[in-house]
Scaffold this motif. Sequence first.
Motif, PDB file in Angstrom:
ATOM      1  N   MET A 146      12.797  -3.825 -10.279  1.00  9.73           N
ATOM      2  CA  MET A 146      12.995  -5.061 -10.993  1.00  9.73           C
ATOM      3  C   MET A 146      13.753  -6.029 -10.082  1.00  9.73           C
ATOM      4  N   ILE A 147      13.309  -7.242 -10.045  1.00 10.27           N
ATOM      5  CA  ILE A 147      13.895  -8.256  -9.173  1.00 10.27           C
ATOM      6  C   ILE A 147      15.013  -8.973  -9.922  1.00 10.27           C
ATOM      7  N   ARG A 148      16.246  -8.783  -9.462  1.00 11.45           N
ATOM      8  CA  ARG A 148      17.402  -9.383 -10.136  1.00 11.45           C
ATOM      9  C   ARG A 148      18.124 -10.427  -9.276  1.00 11.45           C
ATOM     10  N   THR A 149      17.993 -10.326  -7.956  1.00  6.11           N
ATOM     11  CA  THR A 149      18.692 -11.251  -7.067  1.00  6.11           C
ATOM     12  C   THR A 149      17.708 -11.844  -6.063  1.00  6.11           C
ATOM     13  N   LYS A 150      18.161 -12.879  -5.349  1.00  2.29           N
ATOM     14  CA  LYS A 150      17.322 -13.471  -4.308  1.00  2.29           C
ATOM     15  C   LYS A 150      17.062 -12.464  -3.190  1.00  2.29           C
ATOM     16  N   LYS A 151      18.025 -11.598  -2.931  1.00  2.00           N
ATOM     17  CA  LYS A 151      17.844 -10.553  -1.927  1.00  2.00           C
ATOM     18  C   LYS A 151      16.732  -9.592  -2.355  1.00  2.00           C
ATOM     19  N   ASP A 152      16.704  -9.221  -3.634  1.00  8.24           N
ATOM     20  CA  ASP A 152      15.630  -8.373  -4.164  1.00  8.24           C
ATOM     21  C   ASP A 152      14.281  -9.068  -4.011  1.00  8.24           C
ATOM     22  N   LEU A 153      14.243 -10.355  -4.341  1.00 10.97           N
ATOM     23  CA  LEU A 153      13.004 -11.129  -4.243  1.00 10.97           C
ATOM     24  C   LEU A 153      12.480 -11.119  -2.812  1.00 10.97           C
ATOM     25  N   LYS A 154      13.354 -11.381  -1.864  1.00 10.53           N
ATOM     26  CA  LYS A 154      12.953 -11.383  -0.451  1.00 10.53           C
ATOM     27  C   LYS A 154      12.449 -10.000  -0.031  1.00 10.53           C
ATOM     28  N   HIS A 155      13.142  -8.959  -0.461  1.00 11.63           N
ATOM     29  CA  HIS A 155      12.755  -7.583  -0.148  1.00 11.63           C
ATOM     30  C   HIS A 155      11.356  -7.267  -0.699  1.00 11.63           C
ATOM     31  N   TYR A 156      11.115  -7.576  -1.954  1.00  9.62           N
ATOM     32  CA  TYR A 156       9.809  -7.316  -2.572  1.00  9.62           C
ATOM     33  C   TYR A 156       8.707  -8.074  -1.851  1.00  9.62           C
ATOM     34  N   LEU A 157       8.936  -9.353  -1.582  1.00  7.08           N
ATOM     35  CA  LEU A 157       7.916 -10.151  -0.902  1.00  7.08           C
ATOM     36  C   LEU A 157       7.649  -9.636   0.508  1.00  7.08           C
ATOM     37  N   ASN A 158       8.685  -9.217   1.227  1.00  2.00           N
ATOM     38  CA  ASN A 158       8.491  -8.666   2.574  1.00  2.00           C
ATOM     39  C   ASN A 158       7.648  -7.403   2.535  1.00  2.00           C
ATOM     40  N   LEU A 159       7.926  -6.516   1.594  1.00  2.00           N
ATOM     41  CA  LEU A 159       7.152  -5.273   1.517  1.00  2.00           C
ATOM     42  C   LEU A 159       5.730  -5.525   1.024  1.00  2.00           C
ATOM     43  N   ASP A 160       5.566  -6.463   0.095  1.00  2.00           N
ATOM     44  CA  ASP A 160       4.210  -6.823  -0.349  1.00  2.00           C
ATOM     45  C   ASP A 160       3.407  -7.369   0.826  1.00  2.00           C
ATOM     46  N   ARG A 161       4.050  -8.183   1.650  1.00  2.00           N
ATOM     47  CA  ARG A 161       3.392  -8.753   2.827  1.00  2.00           C
ATOM     48  C   ARG A 161       3.049  -7.659   3.835  1.00  2.00           C
ATOM     49  N   GLN A 162       3.934  -6.689   4.017  1.00  2.00           N
ATOM     50  CA  GLN A 162       3.707  -5.596   4.971  1.00  2.00           C
ATOM     51  C   GLN A 162       2.441  -4.811   4.658  1.00  2.00           C
ATOM     52  N   VAL A 163       2.215  -4.502   3.386  1.00  2.00           N
ATOM     53  CA  VAL A 163       1.061  -3.653   3.049  1.00  2.00           C
ATOM     54  C   VAL A 163      -0.263  -4.354   3.326  1.00  2.00           C
ATOM     55  N   TYR A 164      -0.257  -5.667   3.347  1.00  2.00           N
ATOM     56  CA  TYR A 164      -1.471  -6.416   3.670  1.00  2.00           C
ATOM     57  C   TYR A 164      -1.543  -6.770   5.153  1.00  2.00           C
ATOM     58  N   GLY A 165      -0.488  -6.489   5.890  1.00  2.00           N
ATOM     59  CA  GLY A 165      -0.465  -6.829   7.304  1.00  2.00           C
ATOM     60  C   GLY A 165      -0.305  -8.323   7.541  1.00  2.00           C
ATOM     61  N   ILE A 166       0.270  -9.023   6.592  1.00  2.00           N
ATOM     62  CA  ILE A 166       0.464 -10.471   6.695  1.00  2.00           C
ATOM     63  C   ILE A 166       1.724 -10.744   7.501  1.00  2.00           C
ATOM     64  N   THR A 167       1.605 -11.601   8.479  1.00  2.00           N
ATOM     65  CA  THR A 167       2.757 -11.924   9.311  1.00  2.00           C
ATOM     66  C   THR A 167       3.353 -13.284   8.965  1.00  2.00           C
ATOM     67  N   LYS A 168       2.571 -14.163   8.371  1.00  4.97           N
ATOM     68  CA  LYS A 168       3.060 -15.495   8.020  1.00  4.97           C
ATOM     69  C   LYS A 168       3.780 -15.449   6.673  1.00  4.97           C
ATOM     70  N   ARG A 169       4.741 -16.334   6.526  1.00  2.43           N
ATOM     71  CA  ARG A 169       5.526 -16.369   5.295  1.00  2.43           C
ATOM     72  C   ARG A 169       4.751 -16.978   4.138  1.00  2.43           C
ATOM     73  N   PHE A 170       3.927 -17.975   4.428  1.00  6.16           N
ATOM     74  CA  PHE A 170       3.199 -18.682   3.381  1.00  6.16           C
ATOM     75  C   PHE A 170       1.710 -18.379   3.473  1.00  6.16           C
ATOM     76  N   PRO A 171       1.029 -18.340   2.336  1.00  6.16           N
ATOM     77  CA  PRO A 171      -0.424 -18.075   2.353  1.00  6.16           C
ATOM     78  C   PRO A 171      -1.189 -19.280   2.880  1.00  6.16           C
ATOM     79  N   PRO A 172      -2.424 -19.058   3.330  1.00  2.00           N
ATOM     80  CA  PRO A 172      -3.234 -20.191   3.796  1.00  2.00           C
ATOM     81  C   PRO A 172      -3.603 -21.099   2.625  1.00  2.00           C
ATOM     82  N   PHE A 173      -3.909 -22.354   2.929  1.00  2.00           N
ATOM     83  CA  PHE A 173      -4.298 -23.300   1.879  1.00  2.00           C
ATOM     84  C   PHE A 173      -5.562 -22.820   1.170  1.00  2.00           C
ATOM     85  N   CYS A 174      -6.544 -22.380   1.945  1.00  2.00           N
ATOM     86  CA  CYS A 174      -7.789 -21.847   1.379  1.00  2.00           C
ATOM     87  C   CYS A 174      -7.804 -20.338   1.596  1.00  2.00           C
ATOM     88  N   GLY A 175      -8.101 -19.608   0.549  1.00  2.00           N
ATOM     89  CA  GLY A 175      -8.121 -18.153   0.640  1.00  2.00           C
ATOM     90  C   GLY A 175      -6.746 -17.566   0.376  1.00  2.00           C
TER      91      GLY A 175
END
Length: 189
Positions: free
Chosen positions: A1-30
Amino acid sequence: MIRTKKDLKHYLNLDRQVYGITKRFPPFCGGEHWKFLIALRYEEYHANQKGIYHKILKKVWYMIHRHYGIKMGWDIPINVFGPGLKINHFGLIVVNDNVRVGAFCDIHQGVNIGQQGDLADDVPTIGDNVWIGPGAKLFGRIHIADECAIGANAVVNKDFLERGITIAGIPAKKISDKGNPWIRHLKNN
């Protein structure tokens, strides 16, 4: 459960890792998978905060989360999945609000994780590093251990407490000791 900004950053970093995404923001298209997960995680964060500011932002992120959910056929509520969620394909996925799933869940299309009876807690609890194959159905007050693999079209309605096994069939039963071959671990970023 995401309770703090640190938790939010942690969840987003791990979600990004599993997809192999290196950029912080998604592309405009896709990048709909990533856009959906960003909206899901921000809605979770704001839902777990107090105050009018967070209440308003929760509604904004809810609309974005709902938009991408409808677009891709995913009904995945907030505060259910741990960090590192990987959704492999577009297509119907339905998850009950009361389900609890650990870190690094790998889920495919056609999965239904839901309630069996009338009680709100009559839902599955799923461990870390669980792979859920296409079309699997999990329901009732059951527990699935860490590092399990659930085969395609399996109907799981009983506990599987042994770690690192493969289950499949209708009704599901243990078919192998191999489990999830795609175990993921936390990386420090």
